[in-house]
Design an enzyme around this catalytic site. Structure first.
Site, PDB file in Angstrom:
ATOM      1  N   CYS A  55       0.814  -1.217   0.000  1.00 32.11           N
ATOM      2  CA  CYS A  55       0.000   0.000   0.000  1.00 32.11           C
ATOM      3  C   CYS A  55       0.851   1.272   0.000  1.00 32.11           C
ATOM      4  O   CYS A  55       1.976   1.277   0.501  1.00 32.11           O
ATOM      5  CB  CYS A  55      -0.911   0.012   1.235  1.00 32.11           C
ATOM      6  SG  CYS A  55      -2.380  -1.009   1.019  1.00 32.11           S
ATOM      7  N   ALA A  61       9.203  -4.893   4.209  1.00 36.87           N
ATOM      8  CA  ALA A  61       9.988  -5.807   5.049  1.00 36.87           C
ATOM      9  C   ALA A  61      11.392  -5.271   5.321  1.00 36.87           C
ATOM     10  O   ALA A  61      11.967  -5.514   6.387  1.00 36.87           O
ATOM     11  CB  ALA A  61      10.070  -7.185   4.390  1.00 36.87           C
ATOM     12  N   ASN A  77      11.655  -6.560  -5.384  1.00 41.28           N
ATOM     13  CA  ASN A  77      11.105  -7.637  -4.554  1.00 41.28           C
ATOM     14  C   ASN A  77      12.000  -7.800  -3.331  1.00 41.28           C
ATOM     15  O   ASN A  77      13.221  -7.927  -3.460  1.00 41.28           O
ATOM     16  CB  ASN A  77      11.074  -8.931  -5.384  1.00 41.28           C
ATOM     17  CG  ASN A  77      10.275 -10.040  -4.725  1.00 41.28           C
ATOM     18  OD1 ASN A  77      10.361 -10.252  -3.522  1.00 41.28           O
ATOM     19  ND2 ASN A  77       9.498 -10.755  -5.522  1.00 41.28           N
ATOM     20  N   HIS A 164      -3.585  -7.011  -2.925  1.00 36.14           N
ATOM     21  CA  HIS A 164      -3.354  -5.750  -3.638  1.00 36.14           C
ATOM     22  C   HIS A 164      -3.018  -6.038  -5.103  1.00 36.14           C
ATOM     23  O   HIS A 164      -2.188  -6.895  -5.382  1.00 36.14           O
ATOM     24  CB  HIS A 164      -2.212  -4.982  -2.967  1.00 36.14           C
ATOM     25  CG  HIS A 164      -2.147  -3.550  -3.387  1.00 36.14           C
ATOM     26  ND1 HIS A 164      -2.638  -2.523  -2.626  1.00 36.14           N
ATOM     27  CD2 HIS A 164      -1.665  -2.977  -4.521  1.00 36.14           C
ATOM     28  CE1 HIS A 164      -2.454  -1.374  -3.260  1.00 36.14           C
ATOM     29  NE2 HIS A 164      -1.863  -1.633  -4.414  1.00 36.14           N
ATOM     30  N   HIS A 166      -1.283  -6.431  -8.290  1.00 40.57           N
ATOM     31  CA  HIS A 166       0.134  -6.258  -8.632  1.00 40.57           C
ATOM     32  C   HIS A 166       0.607  -7.381  -9.539  1.00 40.57           C
ATOM     33  O   HIS A 166      -0.068  -8.403  -9.680  1.00 40.57           O
ATOM     34  CB  HIS A 166       0.992  -6.240  -7.357  1.00 40.57           C
ATOM     35  CG  HIS A 166       1.113  -7.578  -6.672  1.00 40.57           C
ATOM     36  ND1 HIS A 166       0.071  -8.167  -5.978  1.00 40.57           N
ATOM     37  CD2 HIS A 166       2.140  -8.463  -6.590  1.00 40.57           C
ATOM     38  CE1 HIS A 166       0.458  -9.332  -5.488  1.00 40.57           C
ATOM     39  NE2 HIS A 166       1.705  -9.548  -5.853  1.00 40.57           N
ATOM     40  N   GLU A 182       9.886 -21.913 -26.965  1.00 39.05           N
ATOM     41  CA  GLU A 182       9.144 -21.114 -27.941  1.00 39.05           C
ATOM     42  C   GLU A 182      10.082 -20.500 -28.980  1.00 39.05           C
ATOM     43  O   GLU A 182       9.675 -20.267 -30.124  1.00 39.05           O
ATOM     44  CB  GLU A 182       8.334 -20.015 -27.231  1.00 39.05           C
ATOM     45  CG  GLU A 182       7.206 -20.575 -26.368  1.00 39.05           C
ATOM     46  CD  GLU A 182       6.199 -19.504 -25.919  1.00 39.05           C
ATOM     47  OE1 GLU A 182       6.416 -18.311 -26.217  1.00 39.05           O
ATOM     48  OE2 GLU A 182       5.206 -19.880 -25.270  1.00 39.05           O
ATOM     49  N   HIS A 281       5.156 -13.080 -23.352  1.00 40.65           N
ATOM     50  CA  HIS A 281       6.300 -13.663 -24.057  1.00 40.65           C
ATOM     51  C   HIS A 281       6.552 -12.839 -25.316  1.00 40.65           C
ATOM     52  O   HIS A 281       5.626 -12.599 -26.091  1.00 40.65           O
ATOM     53  CB  HIS A 281       6.001 -15.112 -24.474  1.00 40.65           C
ATOM     54  CG  HIS A 281       6.069 -16.097 -23.360  1.00 40.65           C
ATOM     55  ND1 HIS A 281       5.591 -17.385 -23.479  1.00 40.65           N
ATOM     56  CD2 HIS A 281       6.574 -16.001 -22.101  1.00 40.65           C
ATOM     57  CE1 HIS A 281       5.797 -18.038 -22.351  1.00 40.65           C
ATOM     58  NE2 HIS A 281       6.375 -17.216 -21.489  1.00 40.65           N
ATOM     59  N   MET A 316      -3.928 -30.283 -12.052  1.00 43.42           N
ATOM     60  CA  MET A 316      -2.947 -30.849 -12.970  1.00 43.42           C
ATOM     61  C   MET A 316      -2.018 -31.701 -12.114  1.00 43.42           C
ATOM     62  O   MET A 316      -1.032 -31.203 -11.569  1.00 43.42           O
ATOM     63  CB  MET A 316      -2.158 -29.742 -13.680  1.00 43.42           C
ATOM     64  CG  MET A 316      -2.993 -28.914 -14.636  1.00 43.42           C
ATOM     65  SD  MET A 316      -3.427 -29.840 -16.144  1.00 43.42           S
ATOM     66  CE  MET A 316      -4.249 -28.522 -17.081  1.00 43.42           C
ATOM     67  N   GLU A 320      -1.308 -35.874 -15.406  1.00 47.83           N
ATOM     68  CA  GLU A 320      -0.789 -34.681 -16.063  1.00 47.83           C
ATOM     69  C   GLU A 320       0.705 -34.497 -15.772  1.00 47.83           C
ATOM     70  O   GLU A 320       1.476 -34.117 -16.654  1.00 47.83           O
ATOM     71  CB  GLU A 320      -1.565 -33.447 -15.601  1.00 47.83           C
ATOM     72  CG  GLU A 320      -3.020 -33.394 -16.095  1.00 47.83           C
ATOM     73  CD  GLU A 320      -4.001 -34.273 -15.326  1.00 47.83           C
ATOM     74  OE1 GLU A 320      -3.575 -34.976 -14.384  1.00 47.83           O
ATOM     75  OE2 GLU A 320      -5.193 -34.252 -15.662  1.00 47.83           O
TER      76      GLU A 320
HETATM   77  O1  LIG Z   1       6.567 -14.079  -5.162  1.00 46.08           O
HETATM   78  P1  LIG Z   1       5.285 -14.523  -4.512  1.00 46.08           P
HETATM   79  O2  LIG Z   1       4.058 -13.888  -5.105  1.00 46.08           O
HETATM   80  O3  LIG Z   1       5.323 -14.406  -3.020  1.00 46.08           O
HETATM   81  O4  LIG Z   1       5.214 -16.091  -4.822  1.00 46.08           O
HETATM   82  C1  LIG Z   1       4.458 -16.695  -5.821  1.00 46.08           C
HETATM   83  O5  LIG Z   1       5.006 -16.512  -7.130  1.00 46.08           O
HETATM   84  C2  LIG Z   1       6.287 -17.071  -7.360  1.00 46.08           C
HETATM   85  C3  LIG Z   1       6.632 -16.878  -8.816  1.00 46.08           C
HETATM   86  O6  LIG Z   1       5.714 -17.515  -9.676  1.00 46.08           O
HETATM   87  C4  LIG Z   1       6.337 -18.544  -6.967  1.00 46.08           C
HETATM   88  O7  LIG Z   1       7.665 -19.002  -7.037  1.00 46.08           O
HETATM   89  C5  LIG Z   1       5.789 -18.775  -5.564  1.00 46.08           C
HETATM   90  O8  LIG Z   1       5.734 -20.158  -5.301  1.00 46.08           O
HETATM   91  C6  LIG Z   1       4.401 -18.164  -5.473  1.00 46.08           C
HETATM   92  O9  LIG Z   1       3.864 -18.333  -4.186  1.00 46.08           O
HETATM   93  O1  LIG Z   2      -9.552 -39.132 -11.540  1.00 49.41           O
HETATM   94  P1  LIG Z   2      -9.673 -38.277 -10.313  1.00 49.41           P
HETATM   95  O2  LIG Z   2      -8.895 -38.772  -9.144  1.00 49.41           O
HETATM   96  O3  LIG Z   2     -11.097 -37.958  -9.970  1.00 49.41           O
HETATM   97  O4  LIG Z   2      -9.026 -36.885 -10.781  1.00 49.41           O
HETATM   98  C1  LIG Z   2      -7.745 -36.450 -10.480  1.00 49.41           C
HETATM   99  O5  LIG Z   2      -6.735 -37.104 -11.242  1.00 49.41           O
HETATM  100  C2  LIG Z   2      -6.791 -36.923 -12.658  1.00 49.41           C
HETATM  101  C3  LIG Z   2      -5.572 -37.578 -13.266  1.00 49.41           C
HETATM  102  O6  LIG Z   2      -4.367 -37.016 -12.807  1.00 49.41           O
HETATM  103  C4  LIG Z   2      -6.851 -35.441 -13.028  1.00 49.41           C
HETATM  104  O7  LIG Z   2      -7.103 -35.317 -14.413  1.00 49.41           O
HETATM  105  C5  LIG Z   2      -7.946 -34.709 -12.254  1.00 49.41           C
HETATM  106  O8  LIG Z   2      -7.868 -33.327 -12.542  1.00 49.41           O
HETATM  107  C6  LIG Z   2      -7.744 -34.966 -10.762  1.00 49.41           C
HETATM  108  O9  LIG Z   2      -8.730 -34.317 -10.016  1.00 49.41           O
END
Ligand SMILES: O=P(O)(O)O[C@H]1O[C@H](CO)[C@@H](O)[C@H](O)[C@H]1O
Ligand SMILES: O=P(O)(O)O[C@H]1O[C@H](CO)[C@@H](O)[C@H](O)[C@H]1O
Lengths: 351, 351
Positions: A55, A61, A77, A164, A166, A182, A281, A316, A320
């Site tokens: 804010c 920190a 940061n 907030h 950001h 890519e 990107h 995922m 996945e």
């Molecule tokens: O930097 P933040 O917002 O505290 O942290 C967040 O973004 C980062 C960058 O994607 C990740 O590494 C962290 O795990 C996530 O909590």
């Molecule tokens: O099949 P479940 O246990 O209901 O589903 C879980 O595992 C699957 C396979 O990793 C994923 O696609 C789903 O998103 C997850 O919720």
């Protein structure tokens, strides 16, 4: 199951930008869900909270006091993953144990002085100011760093630890995995087809229309043919543009407009502040500024986790992570759903 | 920051199995966390619940009644992502719009008749029964399908929607992304170095010791040099083994033992039933059974999300999704922490 249109049967689709595949199992969204429910975002965020380090006027920190900023505000940061001057790791003694140096800087950028606002609720000039600040940071950090990753984690579900509004900017001395990937696929497409991949893709999607979400004279947003997240989108310019800093003034205005329209639809989908991670990107920078980067086309990826409602997300996980991304509805179904939503934010609708 | 050992400064490490990199920012785990807190798993799961479709004697979604099984129990997933007979998608009319057919089967396997048990709390003979069932499914489905993905999502945080101890098996007519990737990297390693990558890697780690978590005569578990999740591990045989179904009787016994030791340590880390997604990777099957697959080495990946405590996880979001995986402590720190934990489960400790 043979009564359904063909594309609603399971199949795999190729992602030409990542050179991998996604499994599309269209009807799986219908199965009952007894798993984890997400907490909707808090509705009572105070507009100004002196204890919130993002804010205006608050103490961070490291003891620094924020200015009473009135627009966007960029600061380092306080817990950066990348420092500009880390020592180099020891030489690798074996091909299976390879380390390499990494330097960089991490910045945070507040979009607005108010904590209770998000991009879809901001005015066009306010969104335009964010875009200007992005382009400035991309230029400034891109002068020396090869990759400047601008990204926004929106919502606690996406690891965002402060309501907030950001984003973050991490600039690195190396090309991260996604950038290298890519770069390779776009370079190969240009050399094989004589046209930048995502320029051709945008032209195709503008004509096919079934995956379009919103469009204007300069931009379009689609649920890409190869989307993995349920409501993933790809924001693309119609013109060949390598980097954010190459956008004209009027393209920045039309970008503000299309972002606003997309994000309002996102919020309207489940009538909740829609969580996502998004990021830009574009062609690499630093030493790459001197190189031929015409295979690159600027774009933004939006990766939102919600699947069925404000509280049920897509996980995922197992299959996945170990095998391949899998989605539970077709990209065309997702696009149609988003397309049909109103462009007035549900919080601003006249009762 | 120059007072710390070199490897605790940020650097990048190469993952030879996925041909990509991870950013290691060792000291970031120290930053304060004000973001999302996870709900610990329920402590009051009933041992038997006739309304839980995974329980012995319960009725499933399709109306079938489960047998009163007493060991493991395998049945078809009632909401499968893969059917054996989906029609082929239309031919692609453009290189940026490529679809391909996908067939397969999805099965669910209960580990035990009791809902209030997890693998680390099961006896060695019970875990051994799970391993036998895995090997049988791998053989049976691998007779025709090129890839049989065995995976367990443990905990609601990992998208698991039922507390009953179980895993899934998805067999597909195609090689999923991760399989194609590991096939390519392992093939290249064997041809360049004359030894399977993960066989060489296990030998190196057994000697170096700093990333070892547990080991026995046949197996070892390490936090791999290139781990991305905070407490990610890799379970490896010492002998060259291509597939689960190639394990000897005594190797299956020692596998049950090392799994039990690893999973007890995991639960002891934050004194909570430790969530993770895990899965097996081995040489492809189906038509590949006739081919030379000596570059493959069987292994299991464990991907657990927790970072600091039972309620604070690592989010793989913005930077990780758009640029590159990033970790907040070194793999050596994670291994040391796991290594030092007792091998008696915290729930079984004498008071
Ligand atoms: O930097 P933040 O917002 O505290 O942290 C967040 O973004 C980062 C960058 O994607 C990740 O590494 C962290 O795990 C996530 O909590
Ligand atoms: O099949 P479940 O246990 O209901 O589903 C879980 O595992 C699957 C396979 O990793 C994923 O696609 C789903 O998103 C997850 O919720």
């Amino acid at each position: 199951q043979y009564g359904r249109p063909k594309q609603e049967h399971q199949h795999v689709r190729y992602n030409p930008l990542r050179d991998d595949w996604v499994l599309v199992s269209a009807h799986r969204v219908k199965r009952p869900w007894q798993g984890q429910l997400e907490k909707p975002p808090p509705e009572d965020v105070p507009r100004w909270d002196p204890k919130n380090p993002l804010c205006p006027g608050a103490t961070r920190a490291n003891g620094e006091v924020n200015p009473k900023y009135e627009g966007t505000f960029v600061f380092p940061n306080d817990f950066p993953a990348l420092h500009p001057d880390a020592p180099e790791p020891d030489d690798s003694d074996h091909p299976l144990f390879r380390a390499a140096p990494a330097q960089g800087v991490c910045k945070v950028m507040c979009f607005h002085p108010w904590s209770d606002l998000t991009l879809p609720l901001m005015s066009l000039p306010e969104i335009r100011a964010v875009i200007d600040a992005w382009a400035e940071l991309a230029t400034e950090l891109g002068a020396s760093y090869p990759w400047v990753q601008i990204f926004e984690n929106k919502g606690a579900m996406m690891g965002c630890s402060n309501p907030h509004p950001h984003c973050q900017v991490w600039a690195s001395s190396f090309l991260p995995n996604e950038a290298r990937l890519e770069d390779r696929t776009q370079r190969q497409h240009l050399s094989e087809h004589g046209v930048p991949m995502l320029l051709e893709y945008a032209e195709q999607e503008a004509r096919r229309k079934e995956r379009l979400v919103v469009e204007n004279a300069d931009w379009l947003v689609v649920v890409p043919y190869w989307a993995t997240w349920p409501y993933q989108t790809l924001l693309l310019p119609r013109r060949h543009v390598c980097r954010l800093q190459d956008l004209s003034d009027s393209e920045k205005d039309s970008l503000a407009s299309i972002m606003q329209r997309l994000l309002i639809k996102y919020d309207n989908l489940f009538e909740v502040s829609f969580p996502y991670s998004m990021g830009w990107h574009g062609a690499p920078t630093g030493a790459f500024l001197e190189e031929d980067c015409r295979h690159w086309q600027l774009h933004a990826h939006y990766y939102p986790p919600l699947l069925r409602s404000a509280t049920v997300r897509k996980f995922m996980v197992g299959y996945e992570m170990l095998a391949q991304a899998q989605r539970d509805l077709t990209p065309e179904q997702a696009a149609e759903r988003l397309r049909s939503l109103p462009e007035v934010h549900y919080k601003k609708r006249a009762e």
